[in-house]
Write a protein that holds these residues in place. Sequence first.
Motif, PDB file in Angstrom:
ATOM      1  N   TYR A 171       0.843  -1.190   0.000  1.00 16.40           N
ATOM      2  CA  TYR A 171       0.000   0.000   0.000  1.00 16.40           C
ATOM      3  C   TYR A 171       0.882   1.245   0.000  1.00 16.40           C
ATOM      4  N   GLN A 172       0.556   2.182  -0.857  1.00 25.35           N
ATOM      5  CA  GLN A 172       1.338   3.410  -0.946  1.00 25.35           C
ATOM      6  C   GLN A 172       0.629   4.612  -0.338  1.00 25.35           C
ATOM      7  N   LYS A 173      -0.707   4.573  -0.252  1.00 19.22           N
ATOM      8  CA  LYS A 173      -1.478   5.682   0.314  1.00 19.22           C
ATOM      9  C   LYS A 173      -2.327   5.135   1.449  1.00 19.22           C
ATOM     10  N   ILE A 174      -1.864   5.412   2.662  1.00 17.23           N
ATOM     11  CA  ILE A 174      -2.493   4.837   3.854  1.00 17.23           C
ATOM     12  C   ILE A 174      -3.061   5.937   4.728  1.00 17.23           C
ATOM     13  N   LEU A 175      -4.293   5.743   5.144  1.00 19.56           N
ATOM     14  CA  LEU A 175      -4.964   6.650   6.068  1.00 19.56           C
ATOM     15  C   LEU A 175      -5.112   5.913   7.399  1.00 19.56           C
ATOM     16  N   VAL A 176      -4.584   6.493   8.462  1.00 14.91           N
ATOM     17  CA  VAL A 176      -4.684   5.898   9.786  1.00 14.91           C
ATOM     18  C   VAL A 176      -5.620   6.774  10.619  1.00 14.91           C
ATOM     19  N   ALA A 177      -6.723   6.179  11.071  1.00 15.90           N
ATOM     20  CA  ALA A 177      -7.692   6.892  11.895  1.00 15.90           C
ATOM     21  C   ALA A 177      -7.446   6.516  13.350  1.00 15.90           C
ATOM     22  N   VAL A 178      -7.226   7.522  14.188  1.00 17.52           N
ATOM     23  CA  VAL A 178      -6.928   7.278  15.600  1.00 17.52           C
ATOM     24  C   VAL A 178      -7.927   8.004  16.484  1.00 17.52           C
ATOM     25  N   ILE A 226      -7.300   2.006   4.771  1.00 22.03           N
ATOM     26  CA  ILE A 226      -7.628   2.720   6.002  1.00 22.03           C
ATOM     27  C   ILE A 226      -7.284   1.778   7.144  1.00 22.03           C
ATOM     28  N   VAL A 227      -6.538   2.267   8.120  1.00 26.08           N
ATOM     29  CA  VAL A 227      -6.201   1.481   9.308  1.00 26.08           C
ATOM     30  C   VAL A 227      -6.914   2.131  10.487  1.00 26.08           C
ATOM     31  N   ASP A 230      -9.548  -0.841   0.885  1.00 23.25           N
ATOM     32  CA  ASP A 230      -9.331  -1.849   1.914  1.00 23.25           C
ATOM     33  C   ASP A 230      -9.304  -1.194   3.295  1.00 23.25           C
ATOM     34  N   VAL A 231      -9.705  -1.967   4.307  1.00 18.49           N
ATOM     35  CA  VAL A 231      -9.696  -1.485   5.693  1.00 18.49           C
ATOM     36  C   VAL A 231      -9.006  -2.544   6.549  1.00 18.49           C
ATOM     37  N   LEU A 232      -8.043  -2.111   7.325  1.00 17.50           N
ATOM     38  CA  LEU A 232      -7.410  -2.983   8.311  1.00 17.50           C
ATOM     39  C   LEU A 232      -7.943  -2.572   9.676  1.00 17.50           C
ATOM     40  N   SER A 233      -8.641  -3.489  10.303  1.00 16.80           N
ATOM     41  CA  SER A 233      -9.196  -3.244  11.620  1.00 16.80           C
ATOM     42  C   SER A 233      -8.258  -3.859  12.646  1.00 16.80           C
TER      43      SER A 233
END
Length: 150
Positions: free
Chosen positions: A4-11, A112-113, A140-143
């Motif tokens: 993955y080259q463009k990752i969004l991490v939601a915290v 999205i993580v 894709d979403v990584l939970s």
Amino acid sequence: MATYQKILVAVDLSSESDLVLQRAHLIAGPKADMHVVYVQEPMDNVYVGIVPQSAAFSGLGDLEAQLGEELKEKLNALGEKYKLPADHLHILHGSPAHEIHRFAGEYGSQLIVIGTHGQRGLQLLLGSTANSVLHGAGCDVLSVRIGATL
């Protein structure tokens, strides 16, 4: 397999945010462009119907601004720890799932993580931010299961 080259991490800026970022780094490609978001729900939306609109709550805007500054400090500290540029750290305002979807779409996220507490029973029926993000995402979403070990 391509990374993955463009990752969004939601915290959520709790102590568990560190685990979510660790997992994002494990899956990120060497040249991945990672952005971290925190979504602040407007206080008047959160407390509508619970707190009467009175003189006691006329300072809600000031309180929200103060909270915003504290959240910004926490987000910046996470960014420094993971060597992320300041312009890759974002505080958004609104409904968490909606804002995460909006940002992911505008940014062109491939992944999205997000953390989850593995809700069960009534909590699952009521939903969670992670569940809403998963079912409305265009990528894709990584939970990340909070409480799990690396």
